[in-house]
Design a protein around this motif. Structure first.
Motif, short mmCIF file in Angstrom:
data_model
loop_
_atom_site.label_atom_id
_atom_site.label_comp_id
_atom_site.label_asym_id
_atom_site.label_seq_id
_atom_site.Cartn_x
_atom_site.Cartn_y
_atom_site.Cartn_z
N GLU A 15 19.21 40.89 -63.49
CA GLU A 15 19.04 42.01 -62.57
C GLU A 15 17.69 42.05 -61.87
OE1 GLU A 15 20.37 45.01 -60.34
OE2 GLU A 15 21.53 43.88 -61.81
N LEU A 16 16.62 42.26 -62.64
CA LEU A 16 15.34 42.55 -62.02
C LEU A 16 14.76 41.36 -61.24
CD1 LEU A 16 13.63 44.72 -64.77
CD2 LEU A 16 14.65 45.46 -62.62
N GLY A 17 14.92 40.16 -61.76
CA GLY A 17 14.41 38.99 -61.06
C GLY A 17 15.01 38.85 -59.67
N PRO A 18 16.34 38.77 -59.55
CA PRO A 18 16.95 38.62 -58.22
C PRO A 18 16.69 39.80 -57.28
CG PRO A 18 18.52 38.07 -59.94
CD PRO A 18 17.33 38.65 -60.62
N VAL A 19 16.78 41.02 -57.81
CA VAL A 19 16.65 42.20 -56.94
C VAL A 19 15.22 42.37 -56.45
CG1 VAL A 19 16.82 44.71 -56.84
CG2 VAL A 19 18.62 43.39 -57.94
N LEU A 20 14.25 42.31 -57.38
CA LEU A 20 12.86 42.49 -56.97
C LEU A 20 12.39 41.37 -56.05
CD1 LEU A 20 11.22 43.81 -60.27
CD2 LEU A 20 11.78 45.08 -58.20
N THR A 21 12.84 40.16 -56.31
CA THR A 21 12.49 39.05 -55.42
C THR A 21 13.05 39.30 -54.03
OG1 THR A 21 12.47 37.49 -57.26
CG2 THR A 21 12.64 36.57 -55.05
N GLY A 22 14.32 39.73 -53.97
CA GLY A 22 14.92 40.02 -52.68
C GLY A 22 14.18 41.12 -51.94
N LEU A 23 13.79 42.18 -52.64
CA LEU A 23 13.10 43.29 -52.00
C LEU A 23 11.70 42.89 -51.53
CD1 LEU A 23 14.11 46.25 -54.36
CD2 LEU A 23 14.99 45.74 -52.07
N MET A 24 11.00 42.10 -52.34
CA MET A 24 9.66 41.65 -51.95
C MET A 24 9.72 40.73 -50.73
SD MET A 24 7.39 43.07 -53.88
CE MET A 24 8.47 44.50 -53.84
N VAL A 25 10.65 39.79 -50.76
CA VAL A 25 10.79 38.87 -49.63
C VAL A 25 11.28 39.62 -48.40
CG1 VAL A 25 11.98 36.81 -48.79
CG2 VAL A 25 11.16 36.89 -51.14
N SER A 26 12.13 40.63 -48.61
CA SER A 26 12.59 41.45 -47.48
C SER A 26 11.43 42.17 -46.81
CB SER A 26 13.62 42.46 -47.98
OG SER A 26 13.94 43.40 -46.97
N GLY A 27 10.58 42.78 -47.62
CA GLY A 27 9.43 43.48 -47.06
C GLY A 27 8.49 42.56 -46.30
N ARG A 28 8.39 41.33 -46.76
CA ARG A 28 7.47 40.39 -46.12
C ARG A 28 8.09 39.66 -44.93
NH1 ARG A 28 6.17 35.03 -46.09
NH2 ARG A 28 3.96 34.56 -45.83
N ASN A 29 9.34 39.20 -45.08
CA ASN A 29 9.92 38.30 -44.09
C ASN A 29 10.90 38.95 -43.13
OD1 ASN A 29 8.74 35.62 -44.83
ND2 ASN A 29 9.69 36.09 -46.79
N ALA A 30 11.68 39.93 -43.59
CA ALA A 30 12.57 40.61 -42.65
C ALA A 30 11.76 41.30 -41.55
CB ALA A 30 13.45 41.62 -43.38
N SER A 31 10.65 41.91 -41.97
CA SER A 31 9.78 42.55 -40.98
C SER A 31 9.15 41.51 -40.05
CB SER A 31 8.69 43.35 -41.69
OG SER A 31 7.92 42.50 -42.54
N GLY A 32 8.75 40.37 -40.63
CA GLY A 32 8.16 39.32 -39.82
C GLY A 32 9.13 38.75 -38.80
N MET A 33 10.37 38.52 -39.24
CA MET A 33 11.39 38.01 -38.32
C MET A 33 11.66 39.00 -37.20
SD MET A 33 14.10 36.43 -41.03
CE MET A 33 13.57 35.33 -42.35
N ALA A 34 11.81 40.27 -37.56
CA ALA A 34 12.11 41.29 -36.55
C ALA A 34 10.97 41.42 -35.55
CB ALA A 34 12.37 42.63 -37.23
N SER A 35 9.74 41.42 -36.02
CA SER A 35 8.61 41.58 -35.10
C SER A 35 8.42 40.34 -34.23
CB SER A 35 7.34 41.87 -35.90
OG SER A 35 7.02 40.79 -36.75
N GLU A 36 8.60 39.15 -34.83
CA GLU A 36 8.40 37.92 -34.05
C GLU A 36 9.46 37.77 -32.96
OE1 GLU A 36 8.04 33.08 -34.81
OE2 GLU A 36 8.29 34.45 -36.50
N ILE A 37 10.73 37.92 -33.35
CA ILE A 37 11.80 37.78 -32.36
C ILE A 37 11.81 38.96 -31.41
CG2 ILE A 37 14.30 37.59 -32.07
CD1 ILE A 37 14.42 36.11 -34.71
N GLY A 38 11.47 40.16 -31.92
CA GLY A 38 11.40 41.32 -31.04
C GLY A 38 10.33 41.17 -29.98
N SER A 39 9.20 40.61 -30.34
CA SER A 39 8.14 40.36 -29.34
C SER A 39 8.60 39.37 -28.29
CB SER A 39 6.88 39.84 -30.05
OG SER A 39 6.38 40.78 -30.97
N MET A 40 9.36 38.36 -28.73
CA MET A 40 9.90 37.40 -27.77
C MET A 40 10.93 38.05 -26.86
SD MET A 40 10.36 34.09 -30.29
CE MET A 40 10.81 32.98 -28.95
N LYS A 41 11.67 39.03 -27.39
CA LYS A 41 12.68 39.71 -26.58
C LYS A 41 12.04 40.57 -25.50
CE LYS A 41 16.66 41.50 -25.37
NZ LYS A 41 17.34 42.46 -26.26
#
Length: 259
Positions: A95-121
């Motif tokens: 439980e905790l390993g997969p979920v916390l890893t997903g949440l940490m990577v989400s906070g770091r990379n989902a935001s990065g992807m959205a901002s990078e591609i959004g800036s290009m848009k």
């Protein structure tokens, strides 16, 4: 924010779900036809996987430490402190390993992807790519999707291992347990179904992080203010989706393996 009728609101949400599904489908099938941007995939693997390693290691380590401390406190009432390794291993791997890893990577990379591609848009770079004959989904979304799914699988393994090691440190240094007993109990507590469950969840989490982050990036409008809004939405939606899918996968795996 202007008020809209329930009918218009429902149509907007259904259209958004449709757009998200189509974007995800195109991103998945693009890998099976050319051109394939392997250099971009490897670049994203480095950014998502190696770049997220410090936060994943820290999160996993201290989660394991807290688990061992709290588990031992509860087990002490029943005279079963030696079972601390069992609880830490099961909790981290399932439980905790997969979920916390997903949440940490989400906070770091989902935001990065959205901002990078959004800036290009908002700067019309996506329109320029289309004018030059390059598919933005194939060039920008597909590499991020496959890099996220591939690297999150291994980041979860790292988080599980570091978490169990953190639990061992607390168990040995603070609780006075035998290290050999701790690791032996941790190993015996895990069965095939637990491993499969723990390593299936990051595949879904990686898919969610990449597709949600890229979707909100490609739907950005309204200049720099829109980029900030898309970034926030990407992190919130991806995190909620990860938790919901975690429940669904856990229920399915319990039905399959019985635990």
């Amino acid at each position: 924010m202007p008020f809209v009728s329930p009918e218009v609101y429902a149509k907007e949400k259904i259209a958004a779900i449709q757009d998200y599904a189509l974007l995800s489908w195109h991103a998945v099938i693009n890998i099976f036809s050319g051109p394939r941007y392997w250099a971009d995939i490897f670049t994203q693997m480095d950014s998502i996987g190696v770049g997220s390693m410090p936060i994943v290691v820290l999160t996993g380590f201290f989660t394991g430490c807290v688990l061992a401390l709290q588990s031992a406190t509860s087990l002490q009432e029943f005279g079963s402190v030696s079972l601390t390794g069992n609880l830490v291993a099961l909790s981290m791997v399932k439980e905790l390993g997969p979920v916390l890893t997903g949440l940490m990577v989400s906070g770091r990379n989902a935001s990065g992807m959205a901002s990078e591609i959004g800036s290009m848009k908002v700067t019309e770079q996506l329109d320029a790519m289309r004018a030059l004959g390059t598919d933005p989904v194939r060039k920008l979304v597909t590499p991020r999707l496959y890099a996220s799914v591939f690297m999150l699988f291994f980041l979860t393994i790292v988080a599980d291992a570091v978490g169990i090691a953190g639990g061992a440190l607390v168990a040995v240094a603070l609780l006075g347990l035998n290290a050999s007993t701790y690791f032996h109990n941790s190993y015996r507590a895990l069965v095939y179904g637990d491993i499969v469950q723990g390593l299936t969840k990051p595949l879904f989490s990686g898919f969610i992080i990449a597709t949600v982050g890229c979707y909100f990036g490609m739907k950005t409008k309204g200049g720099t203010q829109g980029v900030g809004k898309a970034t926030t939405q990407a992190v919130v939606v991806a995190s909620v989706f990860i938790i919901i899918v975690d429940f669904i996968v856990s229920r399915a795996m319990i039905g399959i393996f019985g635990r």
